[in-house]
Design a protein around this motif. Structure first.
Motif, mmCIF file in Angstrom:
data_model
loop_
_atom_site.group_PDB
_atom_site.id
_atom_site.type_symbol
_atom_site.label_atom_id
_atom_site.label_comp_id
_atom_site.label_asym_id
_atom_site.label_seq_id
_atom_site.Cartn_x
_atom_site.Cartn_y
_atom_site.Cartn_z
ATOM 1 N N MET A 93 0.854 -1.168 0.000
ATOM 2 C CA MET A 93 0.000 0.000 0.000
ATOM 3 C C MET A 93 0.898 1.227 0.000
ATOM 4 O O MET A 93 1.743 1.394 0.862
ATOM 5 C CB MET A 93 -0.893 -0.024 1.241
ATOM 6 N N SER A 94 0.707 2.070 -0.953
ATOM 7 C CA SER A 94 1.521 3.285 -1.044
ATOM 8 C C SER A 94 0.744 4.467 -0.496
ATOM 9 O O SER A 94 -0.445 4.360 -0.185
ATOM 10 C CB SER A 94 1.911 3.535 -2.494
ATOM 11 N N ALA A 95 1.415 5.601 -0.411
ATOM 12 C CA ALA A 95 0.787 6.805 0.137
ATOM 13 C C ALA A 95 -0.412 7.243 -0.697
ATOM 14 O O ALA A 95 -1.289 7.928 -0.191
ATOM 15 C CB ALA A 95 1.808 7.928 0.242
ATOM 16 N N SER A 96 -0.475 6.844 -1.955
ATOM 17 C CA SER A 96 -1.597 7.259 -2.797
ATOM 18 C C SER A 96 -2.810 6.336 -2.671
ATOM 19 O O SER A 96 -3.890 6.678 -3.124
ATOM 20 C CB SER A 96 -1.153 7.328 -4.257
ATOM 21 N N ASP A 97 -2.623 5.168 -2.093
ATOM 22 C CA ASP A 97 -3.733 4.226 -1.934
ATOM 23 C C ASP A 97 -4.503 4.519 -0.650
ATOM 24 O O ASP A 97 -3.913 4.807 0.373
ATOM 25 C CB ASP A 97 -3.206 2.783 -1.838
ATOM 26 N N GLU A 98 -5.804 4.415 -0.742
ATOM 27 C CA GLU A 98 -6.631 4.487 0.450
ATOM 28 C C GLU A 98 -7.447 3.215 0.516
ATOM 29 O O GLU A 98 -7.731 2.590 -0.500
ATOM 30 C CB GLU A 98 -7.533 5.714 0.439
ATOM 31 N N VAL A 99 -7.812 2.849 1.713
ATOM 32 C CA VAL A 99 -8.641 1.682 1.950
ATOM 33 C C VAL A 99 -9.861 2.160 2.726
ATOM 34 O O VAL A 99 -9.725 2.972 3.649
ATOM 35 C CB VAL A 99 -7.859 0.611 2.759
ATOM 36 N N TYR A 100 -11.034 1.678 2.343
ATOM 37 C CA TYR A 100 -12.278 2.096 2.974
ATOM 38 C C TYR A 100 -13.035 0.889 3.509
ATOM 39 O O TYR A 100 -12.960 -0.201 2.951
ATOM 40 C CB TYR A 100 -13.197 2.795 1.960
ATOM 41 N N CYS A 101 -13.778 1.133 4.577
ATOM 42 C CA CYS A 101 -14.616 0.098 5.156
ATOM 43 C C CYS A 101 -15.874 0.774 5.695
ATOM 44 O O CYS A 101 -15.780 1.777 6.394
ATOM 45 C CB CYS A 101 -13.849 -0.605 6.282
ATOM 46 N N ARG A 102 -17.033 0.238 5.342
ATOM 47 C CA ARG A 102 -18.305 0.777 5.842
ATOM 48 C C ARG A 102 -18.935 -0.233 6.792
ATOM 49 O O ARG A 102 -18.963 -1.430 6.513
ATOM 50 C CB ARG A 102 -19.261 1.042 4.694
ATOM 51 N N LEU A 103 -19.418 0.302 7.918
ATOM 52 C CA LEU A 103 -20.065 -0.527 8.929
ATOM 53 C C LEU A 103 -21.516 -0.102 9.076
ATOM 54 O O LEU A 103 -21.838 1.082 8.960
ATOM 55 C CB LEU A 103 -19.369 -0.359 10.288
ATOM 56 N N ASP A 104 -22.373 -1.068 9.385
ATOM 57 C CA ASP A 104 -23.754 -0.718 9.717
ATOM 58 C C ASP A 104 -23.843 -0.387 11.209
ATOM 59 O O ASP A 104 -22.824 -0.356 11.909
ATOM 60 C CB ASP A 104 -24.730 -1.829 9.304
ATOM 61 N N LYS A 105 -25.042 -0.178 11.710
ATOM 62 C CA LYS A 105 -25.194 0.243 13.111
ATOM 63 C C LYS A 105 -24.773 -0.824 14.101
ATOM 64 O O LYS A 105 -24.544 -0.536 15.270
ATOM 65 C CB LYS A 105 -26.629 0.697 13.380
ATOM 66 N N ARG A 106 -24.634 -2.077 13.663
ATOM 67 C CA ARG A 106 -24.194 -3.160 14.545
ATOM 68 C C ARG A 106 -22.724 -3.526 14.320
ATOM 69 O O ARG A 106 -22.280 -4.595 14.740
ATOM 70 C CB ARG A 106 -25.057 -4.391 14.340
ATOM 71 N N ASN A 107 -22.013 -2.672 13.612
ATOM 72 C CA ASN A 107 -20.594 -2.863 13.294
ATOM 73 C C ASN A 107 -20.318 -4.037 12.364
ATOM 74 O O ASN A 107 -19.209 -4.569 12.333
ATOM 75 C CB ASN A 107 -19.730 -2.983 14.560
ATOM 76 N N ARG A 108 -21.329 -4.415 11.588
ATOM 77 C CA ARG A 108 -21.084 -5.417 10.543
ATOM 78 C C ARG A 108 -20.499 -4.698 9.339
ATOM 79 O O ARG A 108 -20.916 -3.588 8.999
ATOM 80 C CB ARG A 108 -22.379 -6.118 10.134
#
Length: 178
Positions: free
Chosen positions: A1-16
């Protein structure tokens, strides 16, 4: 992973985990993380992928704090590979319907003088070192040290994950007031 890469994660209200994006799979596969590719984590409890009860507890507090605030919470952390230190930040932002968006980005990468490999189990607890999940320092002789400065046995090094006092204090300062 370089400085230009981003990683995203979305959680619902129960942290799934309900969504991942950016360089998620590329980062996972480049770091022996075949078990955490998108296809394997979607629908699972986010905190079940976090090692160490102290780390899970603090991260749960971060998620709850972010849900109470309209402002994002930005936390520094390290996510090292065996060959380099990766200084990163995680932005935790509340979304509609009590969801959470987690965005991770690399700030800088520093090569390690000697590659270090860690495993989360394999030795009796008394033979393990404690490793901070946030700064990656190791607890040795009652003090926290950079991994590269600790005389450790041949790798892989068995560790148990937690959070050092410095990192806990930093996270607590950055969280919105209760």
């Amino acid at each position: 992973m370089s400085a230009s890469d981003e990683v995203y994660c979305r959680l619902d209200k129960r942290n799934r985990i309900v969504g991942v994006g950016g360089a998620w799979d590329r980062f996972a596969l480049a770091n022996d993380g075949g078990a955490v590719t998108a296809a394997r984590v979607l629908g699972t409890d986010f905190l079940s992928h976090v090692s160490g009860e102290a780390t899970r507890s603090l991260l749960d507090r971060v998620l709850r704090g972010a849900r109470r605030s309209s402002a994002p919470v930005v936390l520094p952390f390290r996510c090292d590979s065996p060959e380099c230190e990766r200084h990163m930040e995680m932005t935790v932002q509340a979304e509609p319907a009590s969801g959470i968006l987690l965005a991770y980005r690399v700030l800088r990468v520093v090569p390690l003088p000697v590659p270090l490999r860690f495993v989360g189990s394999g030795l009796p607890r008394g033979r393990m070192l404690f490793r901070c999940s946030t700064c990656n320092r190791l607890l040795r002789d009652g003090r926290w040290h950079e991994p590269s400065s600790v005389d450790v046995p041949a790798t892989p090094i068995a560790v148990s994950y937690g959070v050092c006092h410095d990192c806990r204090d930093t996270v607590e300062r950055l969280l919105p007031a209760a």
